[in-house]
Structures are given as structure tokens and as C-alpha cells.
Write a protein that holds these residues in place. Structure first.
Motif, PDB file in Angstrom:
ATOM      1  N   VAL A  11     -44.462  23.104 -14.511  1.00  0.00           N
ATOM      2  CA  VAL A  11     -45.255  22.902 -13.552  1.00  0.00           C
ATOM      3  C   VAL A  11     -46.419  23.742 -13.596  1.00  0.00           C
ATOM      4  N   GLN A  43     -44.782  18.575 -13.032  1.00  0.00           N
ATOM      5  CA  GLN A  43     -45.824  18.501 -11.629  1.00  0.00           C
ATOM      6  C   GLN A  43     -47.037  19.415 -12.194  1.00  0.00           C
ATOM      7  N   THR A  45     -50.830  19.852 -10.694  1.00  0.00           N
ATOM      8  CA  THR A  45     -51.707  20.100  -9.687  1.00  0.00           C
ATOM      9  C   THR A  45     -52.965  20.395  -9.932  1.00  0.00           C
ATOM     10  N   GLY A  74     -44.220  12.767 -14.850  1.00  0.00           N
ATOM     11  CA  GLY A  74     -44.342  13.630 -14.007  1.00  0.00           C
ATOM     12  C   GLY A  74     -45.137  13.334 -12.824  1.00  0.00           C
ATOM     13  N   GLU A  75     -45.304  14.455 -11.638  1.00  0.00           N
ATOM     14  CA  GLU A  75     -45.880  13.850 -10.559  1.00  0.00           C
ATOM     15  C   GLU A  75     -47.333  14.782 -10.585  1.00  0.00           C
TER      16      GLU A  75
END
Length: 102
Positions: A11, A43, A45, A74-75
């Protein structure tokens, strides 16, 4: 312009500051690719809160990061884009592909 990556355990948050234009897009992309390839995030960002200007080169950066993260399963999230950057990205329809946190 700078890119700072933080996180772990798949992450990650990458914070971009300064201008995202055709002069800097390649360097930004290289730094983001290193972070993605090194961490295989589930994830990712992309924090744009410190971006002072973005042109169409920013669209290419965001799309390329999105594709790379998705290829790894992934996102991706675009977080806190300033009004000008959000306008550029939304005009291109990026908000229909990627979740935005305003």
C-alpha cells in the motif's frame, strides 16, 4: 518538482509536487515506475495536493501509472488534485477510470 513515495505492505502513496508539464513528465513517470515496480502495490494513491500546474502531459502520466498498477493487479486512487489539475484530468474522463478523493 519532486516525487515522494511512502508506505509498505503493498500500500503506497506517491506525492507529486510542483509542475506536471511536458518538461517534467518523463522524470515524474520514471520515479513513479520505480516505486510501482519495486513494491507491486495492491493500492497506489497518487497524491496531487502539491501540484501547482498540470497540462496534458499529466494525463499521460496518470494513465501510464494506472495501467502499470492495474497490470500488477492493484487499484489506483488520485487524491486531492487542485482545481486546475482536477479540471484537466476530468476533461479527459480520467475520473471515470480512476477513483478520485477530493
Amino acid at each position: 518538482m519532486s516525487v515522494t513515495c511512502t508506505g509498505g505492505d503493498r500500500v503506497f502513496t506517491a506525492s507529486v509536487s510542483g509542475e506536471v508539464d511536458h518538461h517534467r513528465a518523463r522524470r515524474i513517470m520514471e520515479e513513479l515506475e520505480q516505486a510501482i515496480d519495486g513494491g507491486a502495490p495492491r493500492q497506489f494513491t497518487l497524491d496531487l495536493s502539491e501540484v501547482t500546474f498540470m497540462d496534458s502531459s499529466g494525463i499521460a502520466v496518470v494513465l501510464r501509472v494506472y495501467r502499470r498498477v492495474r497490470a500488477l493487479g492493484g487499484e489506483m486512487i488520485v487524491a486531492h488534485p487542485p482545481a486546475q489539475a482536477a479540471k484537466v484530468l476530468k476533461a479527459a474522463g480520467i475520473d471515470r477510470l480512476i477513483r478520485f478523493l477530493e
